[in-house]
Write a protein that holds these residues in place. Structure first.
Motif, mmCIF file in Angstrom:
data_model
loop_
_atom_site.group_PDB
_atom_site.id
_atom_site.type_symbol
_atom_site.label_atom_id
_atom_site.label_comp_id
_atom_site.label_asym_id
_atom_site.label_seq_id
_atom_site.Cartn_x
_atom_site.Cartn_y
_atom_site.Cartn_z
ATOM 1 N N UNK A 1 20.333 43.846 -30.333
ATOM 2 C CA UNK A 1 21.198 42.667 -30.307
ATOM 3 C C UNK A 1 20.624 41.470 -31.069
ATOM 4 N N UNK A 2 19.356 41.547 -31.482
ATOM 5 C CA UNK A 2 18.707 40.403 -32.128
ATOM 6 C C UNK A 2 18.759 40.453 -33.653
ATOM 7 N N UNK A 3 19.440 41.418 -34.223
ATOM 8 C CA UNK A 3 19.446 41.585 -35.675
ATOM 9 C C UNK A 3 20.045 40.366 -36.363
ATOM 10 N N UNK A 4 19.287 39.832 -37.350
ATOM 11 C CA UNK A 4 19.741 38.714 -38.191
ATOM 12 C C UNK A 4 20.123 39.176 -39.589
ATOM 13 N N UNK A 5 19.419 40.190 -40.093
ATOM 14 C CA UNK A 5 19.600 40.633 -41.473
ATOM 15 C C UNK A 5 19.778 42.138 -41.505
ATOM 16 N N UNK A 6 20.831 42.591 -42.213
ATOM 17 C CA UNK A 6 21.172 44.006 -42.224
ATOM 18 C C UNK A 6 21.579 44.411 -43.637
ATOM 19 N N UNK A 7 20.843 45.354 -44.233
ATOM 20 C CA UNK A 7 21.129 45.841 -45.582
ATOM 21 C C UNK A 7 21.626 47.280 -45.491
ATOM 22 N N UNK A 8 22.910 47.471 -45.829
ATOM 23 C CA UNK A 8 23.553 48.785 -45.761
ATOM 24 C C UNK A 8 23.965 49.274 -47.142
ATOM 25 N N UNK A 9 23.283 48.832 -48.165
ATOM 26 C CA UNK A 9 23.666 49.130 -49.543
ATOM 27 C C UNK A 9 23.780 50.623 -49.798
ATOM 28 N N UNK A 10 24.897 51.008 -50.401
ATOM 29 C CA UNK A 10 25.151 52.375 -50.879
ATOM 30 C C UNK A 10 25.230 53.411 -49.758
ATOM 31 N N UNK A 11 25.517 52.990 -48.553
ATOM 32 C CA UNK A 11 25.742 53.945 -47.478
ATOM 33 C C UNK A 11 27.193 54.428 -47.504
ATOM 34 N N UNK A 12 27.402 55.641 -47.001
ATOM 35 C CA UNK A 12 28.747 56.215 -46.946
ATOM 36 C C UNK A 12 29.416 55.790 -45.645
ATOM 37 N N UNK A 13 29.661 54.498 -45.529
ATOM 38 C CA UNK A 13 30.249 53.973 -44.302
ATOM 39 C C UNK A 13 31.676 53.508 -44.549
ATOM 40 N N UNK A 14 32.400 53.302 -43.461
ATOM 41 C CA UNK A 14 33.784 52.823 -43.530
ATOM 42 C C UNK A 14 33.926 51.613 -42.615
ATOM 43 N N UNK A 15 35.148 51.180 -42.477
ATOM 44 C CA UNK A 15 35.417 50.029 -41.610
ATOM 45 C C UNK A 15 35.184 50.338 -40.136
ATOM 46 N N UNK A 16 35.004 51.612 -39.767
ATOM 47 C CA UNK A 16 34.834 51.987 -38.366
ATOM 48 C C UNK A 16 33.585 51.366 -37.741
ATOM 49 N N UNK A 17 32.537 51.174 -38.549
ATOM 50 C CA UNK A 17 31.299 50.636 -37.993
ATOM 51 C C UNK A 17 31.280 49.113 -37.938
ATOM 52 N N UNK A 18 32.186 48.465 -38.655
ATOM 53 C CA UNK A 18 32.132 47.009 -38.765
ATOM 54 C C UNK A 18 32.378 46.275 -37.447
#
Length: 305
Positions: free
Chosen positions: A203-220
């Motif tokens: 729950x404390x995450x400030x910075x998150x880099x998800x570059x080039x992952x095969x993700x969709x709007x489901x995780x947002x």
């Protein structure tokens, strides 16, 4: 009188200084390694003081790691980027030599170690708050499980760790509840599920880099429930479209910077929706993306096109 003069002339002025004062002097020499080397070679006393003062170390050769750590017993930040061959036994040496002081370690250019060495490192160095394992193309979920033993970890770089899956990220999420920054760039086996687990536990995450992952709007939706999230990188995430940007609009109250470079499946409609709803957004990066000429520029955003 002659005896007194002789005693005075042989007196070392550093004998009148406390160790704290000498440490302050050395702080001013941090940017000049040659001056620090000259300082340490002056006498045995100053050699010893300089050894105890040094907190950052960047060894030139892995073969000398044990000897170097023996000389500098209070290292807090260990940079091994000049040592491409780091085996498990060397991480064992680090864990024994630096277990009470080590706060961060950079292994982003190192190879040949496994989850066994990582487990030894994180279980002994309980003060570790930063680990950089970028480019660990041979590291797998067992390595991620080893990292999960670092209960005080705050910053973790896993860029290009292409064998780590959702299961490994789940282990990290359960074990490293204090994470504030995590980079998963090019972790191609991490999907929406892994990110949902991460957002649920850390729950404390400030910075998150998800570059080039095969993700969709489901995780947002899960990601945007992170109340402290300020920096989000979605570069090259082709699954992010206008619908996903609509989700961002509704939930990104804390977000300050957003990088959507190389994202080609959204339009000006989604971006306009995002900008109108992102109250605290200050920087939006859209390099190599679709045309943005129709987006209103009335917001306080630093455009990087």
């Amino acid at each position: 009188m002659k005896t007194n003069k002789k005693t005075t002339s042989n007196c070392n002025p550093f004998d009148f200084l406390t160790e704290e004062i000498i440490f302050t002097i050395l702080d001013y020499l941090n940017d000049d390694p040659f001056s620090k080397k000259s300082f340490s070679l002056t006498c045995k006393a100053l050699y010893s003081i300089e050894s105890h003062h040094r907190k950052t170390l960047k060894p030139l050769r892995a073969e000398l790691l044990s000897r170097t750590l023996h000389r500098y017993p209070h290292i807090e930040h260990l940079d091994l980027t000049l040592c491409p061959r780091i085996e498990d036994i060397m991480l064992n040496v680090v864990s024994l030599a630096c277990k009470d002081a080590l706060c961060s370690i950079n292994l982003s250019r190192s190879r040949f170690f496994t989850n066994i060495g990582l487990s030894s490192l994180v279980s002994s160095c309980f003060n570790l708050v930063e680990i950089d394992l970028s480019n660990g193309v041979e590291l797998n979920d067992l390595a991620a499980a080893a990292i999960a033993e670092a209960k005080n970890l705050e910053k973790l770089w896993l860029s290009r760790c292409k064998l780590i899956t959702d299961m490994g990220i789940g282990c990290v999420a359960v074990g490293c509840r204090k994470l504030r920054l995590i980079c998963l760039k090019w972790c191609l086996k991490v999907s929406d599920l892994g990110l949902q687990l991460l957002a649920l536990k850390c729950k404390e995450i400030r910075s998150l880099d998800l570059s080039y992952l095969q993700i969709t709007e489901k995780c947002l939706p899960s990601i945007l429930q992170l109340q402290h999230l300020e920096d989000l990188v979605l570069e090259g995430c082709l699954g992010i479209d206008d619908n996903a940007l609509s989700t961002l609009q509704q939930s990104c109250k804390s977000l300050k910077t957003l990088n959507m470079s190389n994202c080609h499946n959204h339009s000006h409609v989604g971006l306009s929706s995002l900008i109108n709803g992102a109250e605290n957004l200050r920087e939006l990066t859209l390099a190599y993306g679709p045309a943005v000429s129709l987006i209103p520029l009335s917001t306080k955003i630093s455009w990087k096109l």
